[in-house]
Design a protein around this motif. Structure first.
Motif, PDB file in Angstrom:
ATOM      1  N   HIS A 140      -8.302  43.797  -5.638  1.00 27.26           N
ATOM      2  CA  HIS A 140      -7.412  43.891  -6.798  1.00 27.26           C
ATOM      3  C   HIS A 140      -6.183  44.768  -6.545  1.00 27.26           C
ATOM      4  O   HIS A 140      -5.516  45.198  -7.493  1.00 27.26           O
ATOM      5  CB  HIS A 140      -8.159  44.406  -8.036  1.00 27.26           C
ATOM      6  N   CYS A 141      -5.897  45.019  -5.313  1.00 25.07           N
ATOM      7  CA  CYS A 141      -4.719  45.825  -4.980  1.00 25.07           C
ATOM      8  C   CYS A 141      -3.456  45.028  -5.317  1.00 25.07           C
ATOM      9  O   CYS A 141      -3.339  43.854  -4.978  1.00 25.07           O
ATOM     10  CB  CYS A 141      -4.784  46.156  -3.492  1.00 25.07           C
ATOM     11  N   LEU A 142      -2.507  45.668  -6.045  1.00 23.45           N
ATOM     12  CA  LEU A 142      -1.253  45.016  -6.430  1.00 23.45           C
ATOM     13  C   LEU A 142      -1.506  43.648  -7.073  1.00 23.45           C
ATOM     14  O   LEU A 142      -0.780  42.688  -6.825  1.00 23.45           O
ATOM     15  CB  LEU A 142      -0.344  44.850  -5.202  1.00 23.45           C
ATOM     16  N   SER A 143      -2.505  43.562  -7.906  1.00 22.33           N
ATOM     17  CA  SER A 143      -2.937  42.246  -8.381  1.00 22.33           C
ATOM     18  C   SER A 143      -2.190  41.709  -9.597  1.00 22.33           C
ATOM     19  O   SER A 143      -2.311  40.532  -9.922  1.00 22.33           O
ATOM     20  CB  SER A 143      -4.436  42.275  -8.704  1.00 22.33           C
ATOM     21  N   GLN A 144      -1.384  42.538 -10.287  1.00 23.00           N
ATOM     22  CA  GLN A 144      -0.799  42.085 -11.545  1.00 23.00           C
ATOM     23  C   GLN A 144       0.684  41.731 -11.478  1.00 23.00           C
ATOM     24  O   GLN A 144       1.180  40.977 -12.295  1.00 23.00           O
ATOM     25  CB  GLN A 144      -1.009  43.156 -12.625  1.00 23.00           C
ATOM     26  N   GLY A 145       1.401  42.266 -10.552  1.00 21.86           N
ATOM     27  CA  GLY A 145       2.832  41.994 -10.474  1.00 21.86           C
ATOM     28  C   GLY A 145       3.125  40.575 -10.024  1.00 21.86           C
ATOM     29  O   GLY A 145       2.327  39.942  -9.333  1.00 21.86           O
ATOM     30  N   THR A 146       4.290  40.061 -10.402  1.00 13.90           N
ATOM     31  CA  THR A 146       4.663  38.695 -10.037  1.00 13.90           C
ATOM     32  C   THR A 146       5.860  38.650  -9.089  1.00 13.90           C
ATOM     33  O   THR A 146       5.875  37.888  -8.135  1.00 13.90           O
ATOM     34  CB  THR A 146       4.981  37.867 -11.288  1.00 13.90           C
ATOM     35  N   THR A 147       6.870  39.466  -9.360  1.00 18.91           N
ATOM     36  CA  THR A 147       8.100  39.409  -8.563  1.00 18.91           C
ATOM     37  C   THR A 147       8.392  40.722  -7.839  1.00 18.91           C
ATOM     38  O   THR A 147       9.493  40.922  -7.340  1.00 18.91           O
ATOM     39  CB  THR A 147       9.301  39.049  -9.463  1.00 18.91           C
ATOM     40  N   HIS A 148       7.457  41.618  -7.805  1.00 14.88           N
ATOM     41  CA  HIS A 148       7.680  42.929  -7.183  1.00 14.88           C
ATOM     42  C   HIS A 148       7.952  42.799  -5.675  1.00 14.88           C
ATOM     43  O   HIS A 148       7.515  41.853  -5.026  1.00 14.88           O
ATOM     44  CB  HIS A 148       6.485  43.848  -7.418  1.00 14.88           C
ATOM     45  N   THR A 149       8.653  43.796  -5.133  1.00 15.77           N
ATOM     46  CA  THR A 149       8.993  43.768  -3.712  1.00 15.77           C
ATOM     47  C   THR A 149       8.853  45.160  -3.092  1.00 15.77           C
ATOM     48  O   THR A 149       8.904  46.178  -3.782  1.00 15.77           O
ATOM     49  CB  THR A 149      10.442  43.288  -3.489  1.00 15.77           C
ATOM     50  N   PHE A 150       8.676  45.172  -1.783  1.00 14.04           N
ATOM     51  CA  PHE A 150       8.671  46.408  -0.986  1.00 14.04           C
ATOM     52  C   PHE A 150       7.635  47.432  -1.458  1.00 14.04           C
ATOM     53  O   PHE A 150       7.891  48.636  -1.483  1.00 14.04           O
ATOM     54  CB  PHE A 150      10.064  47.053  -0.975  1.00 14.04           C
ATOM     55  N   ASN A 151       6.468  46.973  -1.844  1.00 14.21           N
ATOM     56  CA  ASN A 151       5.378  47.858  -2.236  1.00 14.21           C
ATOM     57  C   ASN A 151       4.283  47.848  -1.179  1.00 14.21           C
ATOM     58  O   ASN A 151       4.055  46.834  -0.521  1.00 14.21           O
ATOM     59  CB  ASN A 151       4.777  47.410  -3.575  1.00 14.21           C
ATOM     60  N   THR A 152       3.578  48.980  -1.076  1.00  8.66           N
ATOM     61  CA  THR A 152       2.437  49.072  -0.162  1.00  8.66           C
ATOM     62  C   THR A 152       1.263  49.699  -0.901  1.00  8.66           C
ATOM     63  O   THR A 152       1.378  50.833  -1.406  1.00  8.66           O
ATOM     64  CB  THR A 152       2.770  49.919   1.076  1.00  8.66           C
ATOM     65  N   GLY A 153       0.176  48.990  -0.991  1.00  8.72           N
ATOM     66  CA  GLY A 153      -1.027  49.515  -1.630  1.00  8.72           C
ATOM     67  C   GLY A 153      -2.218  49.384  -0.704  1.00  8.72           C
ATOM     68  O   GLY A 153      -2.454  48.297  -0.153  1.00  8.72           O
ATOM     69  N   VAL A 154      -2.936  50.474  -0.512  1.00  6.87           N
ATOM     70  CA  VAL A 154      -4.118  50.457   0.342  1.00  6.87           C
ATOM     71  C   VAL A 154      -5.263  51.136  -0.404  1.00  6.87           C
ATOM     72  O   VAL A 154      -5.174  52.332  -0.721  1.00  6.87           O
ATOM     73  CB  VAL A 154      -3.871  51.179   1.688  1.00  6.87           C
ATOM     74  N   GLY A 155      -6.303  50.383  -0.708  1.00  6.53           N
ATOM     75  CA  GLY A 155      -7.442  50.936  -1.418  1.00  6.53           C
ATOM     76  C   GLY A 155      -7.781  50.082  -2.639  1.00  6.53           C
ATOM     77  O   GLY A 155      -6.906  49.453  -3.238  1.00  6.53           O
ATOM     78  N   THR A 156      -9.049  50.077  -3.010  1.00  7.58           N
ATOM     79  CA  THR A 156      -9.485  49.308  -4.172  1.00  7.58           C
ATOM     80  C   THR A 156      -8.715  49.709  -5.425  1.00  7.58           C
ATOM     81  O   THR A 156      -8.595  50.886  -5.727  1.00  7.58           O
ATOM     82  CB  THR A 156     -10.992  49.521  -4.404  1.00  7.58           C
ATOM     83  N   GLU A 157      -8.143  48.745  -6.120  1.00  6.33           N
ATOM     84  CA  GLU A 157      -7.391  48.917  -7.366  1.00  6.33           C
ATOM     85  C   GLU A 157      -6.086  49.705  -7.183  1.00  6.33           C
ATOM     86  O   GLU A 157      -5.438  50.091  -8.166  1.00  6.33           O
ATOM     87  CB  GLU A 157      -8.249  49.617  -8.441  1.00  6.33           C
ATOM     88  N   SER A 158      -5.687  49.965  -5.957  1.00  6.00           N
ATOM     89  CA  SER A 158      -4.433  50.696  -5.744  1.00  6.00           C
ATOM     90  C   SER A 158      -3.255  49.892  -6.290  1.00  6.00           C
ATOM     91  O   SER A 158      -3.130  48.701  -6.025  1.00  6.00           O
ATOM     92  CB  SER A 158      -4.247  50.964  -4.248  1.00  6.00           C
ATOM     93  N   LEU A 159      -2.403  50.552  -7.085  1.00  8.25           N
ATOM     94  CA  LEU A 159      -1.215  49.908  -7.670  1.00  8.25           C
ATOM     95  C   LEU A 159      -1.572  48.597  -8.379  1.00  8.25           C
ATOM     96  O   LEU A 159      -0.790  47.655  -8.385  1.00  8.25           O
ATOM     97  CB  LEU A 159      -0.156  49.648  -6.592  1.00  8.25           C
ATOM     98  N   ARG A 160      -2.708  48.545  -8.973  1.00  8.56           N
ATOM     99  CA  ARG A 160      -3.188  47.289  -9.576  1.00  8.56           C
ATOM    100  C   ARG A 160      -2.198  46.707 -10.580  1.00  8.56           C
ATOM    101  O   ARG A 160      -1.959  45.510 -10.608  1.00  8.56           O
ATOM    102  CB  ARG A 160      -4.536  47.505 -10.244  1.00  8.56           C
ATOM    103  N   ASN A 161      -1.636  47.530 -11.459  1.00  6.83           N
ATOM    104  CA  ASN A 161      -0.798  47.023 -12.540  1.00  6.83           C
ATOM    105  C   ASN A 161       0.696  47.098 -12.234  1.00  6.83           C
ATOM    106  O   ASN A 161       1.523  46.860 -13.110  1.00  6.83           O
ATOM    107  CB  ASN A 161      -1.099  47.800 -13.825  1.00  6.83           C
ATOM    108  N   ASN A 162       1.028  47.399 -11.025  1.00  9.79           N
ATOM    109  CA  ASN A 162       2.433  47.559 -10.656  1.00  9.79           C
ATOM    110  C   ASN A 162       3.225  46.265 -10.784  1.00  9.79           C
ATOM    111  O   ASN A 162       2.807  45.205 -10.324  1.00  9.79           O
ATOM    112  CB  ASN A 162       2.526  48.060  -9.211  1.00  9.79           C
TER     113      ASN A 162
END
Length: 268
Positions: A140-162
């Motif tokens: 579920h890392c970075l799982s909610q965004g649609t058009t986001h760019t240049f993000n890095t998420g490592v870990g369960t639920e990290s940046l989930r709603n970004n």
């Protein structure tokens, strides 16, 4: 009168006829085996037999002419190039994306043309459509965004709603609630996990900045540094370095706490 003297022997008579053959005698014992003779010359090679029927197609994973590789039910069928989709519905909706790696169930499921994304883990970046240049490693890392760019998420639920750009989360639930906040760095279990719209924060340490929601320009280094209090932590422009430094601050601004438990009980 007396018998006269015996006369001289007469000539021998002719030979009598041959008698019948005698019966065959018993078979004698078998003699010793003779030596084996030399091997004969090899005969000519026989004609080649007919070619057998073609076997069934193999099940190996192959890449198409554009360098795309897909494996898994409903995994991506891409017209772009150099992409890999592995897992159930991984990259399912892809149309024309380049340089994508999606490994895991529903990973990058809805991506269409967003390129240079790497997602590994169940539902990692599952909502991304056209966003690009993101890296998500974890369930579920970075799982909610649609058009986001240049993000890095490592870990369960990290940046989930970004849904924003240029954020970094490293650790379980790091930056979990971040929505539109940009250029934040969250490193550590629950680091900055309540931030929603705050930007330009750097939280390093387990639960550092955990309860800050809309604050910006905060910098922490240390476990639970500038942790705040659930529901009402909004202070900005603060620096907290050390274990529990400025731990209780909620609305205070422009504070500097350096050292273990420095300003621990300060709130404003």
């Amino acid at each position: 009168g007396a018998t006269g003297a015996t006369g001289s022997q007469g000539p021998a008579g002719n030979d009598g006829a041959d008698g019948n053959d005698g019966a065959t005698g018993a078979t004698g014992p078998q003699g010793p085996q003779g030596t084996t003779g030399a091997t004969g010359a090899q005969g000519p090679q026989g004609a080649t037999g007919a070619t057998g029927a073609t076997g069934p197609a193999g099940t190996g994973i192959e890449s198409d002419s554009n360098g795309n590789t897909s494996a898994g039910t409903d995994s991506g069928d891409n017209s772009g190039y150099s992409s890999t989709f592995y897992g159930y519905r991984a990259g399912k909706e892809v149309t024309n994306a380049n340089s994508i790696v999606a490994i895991g169930t529903d990973c990058l499921k809805n991506v269409t043309s967003g390129g240079s994304n790497v997602a590994v883990g169940e539902s990692a970046m599952t909502s991304t459509t056209t966003g690009g240049s993101n890296t998500a490693l974890g369930t579920h890392c970075l799982s909610q965004g649609t058009t986001h760019t240049f993000n890095t998420g490592v870990g369960t639920e990290s940046l989930r709603n970004n849904t924003a750009n240029k954020n970094v989360g490293l650790g379980y639930w790091s930056g979990y609630s971040n929505t539109t906040g940009t250029e934040n760095v969250y490193v550590g279990n629950h680091a900055g996990s309540s931030n929603t719209t705050g930007s330009y924060n750097s939280y390093f340490g387990t639960e550092s900045g955990r309860y800050f929601t809309t604050a910006g320009y905060n910098t922490t280094l240390g476990s639970q540094a500038l942790q705040g209090s659930s529901g009402n932590s909004t202070g900005s422009f603060n620096t907290a370095i050390g274990y529990h430094a400025a731990k209780a601050v909620t609305t205070g601004n422009d504070l500097v706490a350096i050292g273990r438990q420095s300003l621990k009980d300060c709130t404003t």
